[in-house]
Scaffold this motif. Sequence first.
Motif, PDB file in Angstrom:
ATOM      1  N   MET A   1       0.841  -1.187   0.000  1.00 44.80           N
ATOM      2  CA  MET A   1       0.000   0.000   0.000  1.00 44.80           C
ATOM      3  C   MET A   1       0.881   1.243   0.000  1.00 44.80           C
ATOM      4  O   MET A   1       1.887   1.297   0.711  1.00 44.80           O
ATOM      5  N   LYS A   2       0.526   2.234  -0.809  1.00 40.19           N
ATOM      6  CA  LYS A   2       1.370   3.410  -0.955  1.00 40.19           C
ATOM      7  C   LYS A   2       1.192   4.381   0.221  1.00 40.19           C
ATOM      8  O   LYS A   2       0.127   4.462   0.828  1.00 40.19           O
ATOM      9  N   VAL A   3       2.274   5.121   0.476  1.00 32.68           N
ATOM     10  CA  VAL A   3       2.309   6.101   1.549  1.00 32.68           C
ATOM     11  C   VAL A   3       2.628   7.466   0.955  1.00 32.68           C
ATOM     12  O   VAL A   3       3.708   7.658   0.375  1.00 32.68           O
ATOM     13  N   GLY A   4       1.698   8.409   1.063  1.00 34.77           N
ATOM     14  CA  GLY A   4       1.954   9.779   0.647  1.00 34.77           C
ATOM     15  C   GLY A   4       2.515  10.583   1.811  1.00 34.77           C
ATOM     16  O   GLY A   4       2.023  10.476   2.935  1.00 34.77           O
ATOM     17  N   ILE A   5       3.557  11.357   1.543  1.00 31.77           N
ATOM     18  CA  ILE A   5       4.180  12.181   2.585  1.00 31.77           C
ATOM     19  C   ILE A   5       4.303  13.603   2.065  1.00 31.77           C
ATOM     20  O   ILE A   5       4.895  13.835   1.001  1.00 31.77           O
ATOM     21  N   LEU A   6       3.732  14.561   2.796  1.00 31.44           N
ATOM     22  CA  LEU A   6       3.844  15.966   2.418  1.00 31.44           C
ATOM     23  C   LEU A   6       5.148  16.534   2.970  1.00 31.44           C
ATOM     24  O   LEU A   6       5.350  16.563   4.185  1.00 31.44           O
ATOM     25  N   ALA A   7       6.013  16.985   2.075  1.00 23.08           N
ATOM     26  CA  ALA A   7       7.349  17.438   2.469  1.00 23.08           C
ATOM     27  C   ALA A   7       7.708  18.743   1.781  1.00 23.08           C
ATOM     28  O   ALA A   7       8.874  18.987   1.491  1.00 23.08           O
ATOM     29  N   GLY A   8       6.706  19.598   1.548  1.00 22.68           N
ATOM     30  CA  GLY A   8       6.968  20.799   0.769  1.00 22.68           C
ATOM     31  C   GLY A   8       6.830  22.110   1.490  1.00 22.68           C
ATOM     32  O   GLY A   8       7.054  23.171   0.900  1.00 22.68           O
ATOM     33  N   GLY A   9       6.462  22.080   2.769  1.00 21.69           N
ATOM     34  CA  GLY A   9       6.247  23.321   3.497  1.00 21.69           C
ATOM     35  C   GLY A   9       7.547  24.049   3.828  1.00 21.69           C
ATOM     36  O   GLY A   9       8.630  23.463   3.822  1.00 21.69           O
ATOM     37  N   VAL A  10       7.409  25.337   4.149  1.00 18.96           N
ATOM     38  CA  VAL A  10       8.576  26.165   4.432  1.00 18.96           C
ATOM     39  C   VAL A  10       9.136  25.883   5.828  1.00 18.96           C
ATOM     40  O   VAL A  10      10.342  25.957   6.055  1.00 18.96           O
ATOM     41  N   GLY A  11       8.282  25.574   6.791  1.00 21.20           N
ATOM     42  CA  GLY A  11       8.758  25.297   8.150  1.00 21.20           C
ATOM     43  C   GLY A  11       9.322  26.524   8.827  1.00 21.20           C
ATOM     44  O   GLY A  11      10.389  26.478   9.448  1.00 21.20           O
ATOM     45  N   SER A  12       8.585  27.629   8.755  1.00 16.34           N
ATOM     46  CA  SER A  12       9.110  28.914   9.238  1.00 16.34           C
ATOM     47  C   SER A  12       9.359  28.933  10.741  1.00 16.34           C
ATOM     48  O   SER A  12      10.214  29.674  11.224  1.00 16.34           O
ATOM     49  N   ARG A  13       8.639  28.127  11.511  1.00  7.49           N
ATOM     50  CA  ARG A  13       8.825  28.124  12.969  1.00  7.49           C
ATOM     51  C   ARG A  13      10.079  27.362  13.397  1.00  7.49           C
ATOM     52  O   ARG A  13      10.430  27.336  14.571  1.00  7.49           O
ATOM     53  N   LEU A  14      10.754  26.746  12.424  1.00 13.84           N
ATOM     54  CA  LEU A  14      12.020  26.061  12.676  1.00 13.84           C
ATOM     55  C   LEU A  14      13.100  26.675  11.787  1.00 13.84           C
ATOM     56  O   LEU A  14      13.934  25.997  11.219  1.00 13.84           O
ATOM     57  N   SER A  15      13.044  28.009  11.689  1.00 18.41           N
ATOM     58  CA  SER A  15      13.905  28.709  10.732  1.00 18.41           C
ATOM     59  C   SER A  15      15.387  28.548  11.030  1.00 18.41           C
ATOM     60  O   SER A  15      16.220  28.724  10.130  1.00 18.41           O
ATOM     61  N   GLU A  16      15.735  28.198  12.281  1.00 18.35           N
ATOM     62  CA  GLU A  16      17.141  27.961  12.600  1.00 18.35           C
ATOM     63  C   GLU A  16      17.729  26.870  11.699  1.00 18.35           C
ATOM     64  O   GLU A  16      18.920  26.874  11.401  1.00 18.35           O
ATOM     65  N   GLU A  17      16.886  25.931  11.281  1.00 16.69           N
ATOM     66  CA  GLU A  17      17.325  24.829  10.424  1.00 16.69           C
ATOM     67  C   GLU A  17      16.846  24.983   8.988  1.00 16.69           C
ATOM     68  O   GLU A  17      17.550  24.631   8.049  1.00 16.69           O
TER      69      GLU A  17
END
Length: 256
Positions: A1-17
């Motif tokens: 069964m396939k697994v979709g993973i969203l990995a495109g956000g900016v992640g601004s609250r973890l801007s240190e990384e």
Amino acid sequence: MKVGILAGGVGSRLSEETQVKPKPMVEIGGMPILWHIMMHYSCFGHNEFVVALGYKGEYIKKYMVDYCSLSSNLTVHLKTGAVEMADAYRPDWKIDLVDTGIPTNTGGRIKRLQPYMGNETFFLTWGDGVSTVDFDQLLAFHKSHGKLATLTAVRPPARFGHLDFEGDQVQRFTEKPQTAEGWINGAFFVLEPEVFDYIDGDDTQFEKEPLERLAADGQLMAYRHEGFWQCMDTLRDKLRLETMWQSGEAPWAMWE
């Protein structure tokens, strides 16, 4: 069964990384949190992944292309350019890396994965959270009710330590436990392909109109997970997960 993973956000609250890398590539124990998530699914035999890329998606592409060489001992023949790899763990994964646009919202990213998912039930999650969810039980629950969508409801981690009193005396102090009351969306889903029809386009936030409409139509069910769950929204979250990993007490590492 396939697994979709969203990995495109900016992640601004973890801007240190995330100024230099996408949030799913922030490392816990020397490996991206995306890898930890994929390892968790792989423990339950789910080895086909469709990853929605956006912000700094090339970073994830390069990591996946170089994964085997980065995790192997190498012999390099400079004259011929031949590279021999040895002593490496190579998971039997198939990974579709799909560019879904930098400004695209969560629903839009999911919609753009439709051609890769086929007309079948699939898992979906975000690329920034780990847990001890039993995916066999989650899938069995989804199949049992026959609805279009199942989300995993979790207890959110408390921000502060918890105190139990007897009078003014502290009977028990627990450092940042998960709360005992209230449920939130833990973002581990099982979905039927008809869910794509609930998403209008790139600007759609999946957590808003689509889930609200599914609920209104009686097509959204919740699988209650009482165990460990932690998202990585901030540097504090990242450091907490790193501390757990380094102590050898990372409950999500079910492959260890």
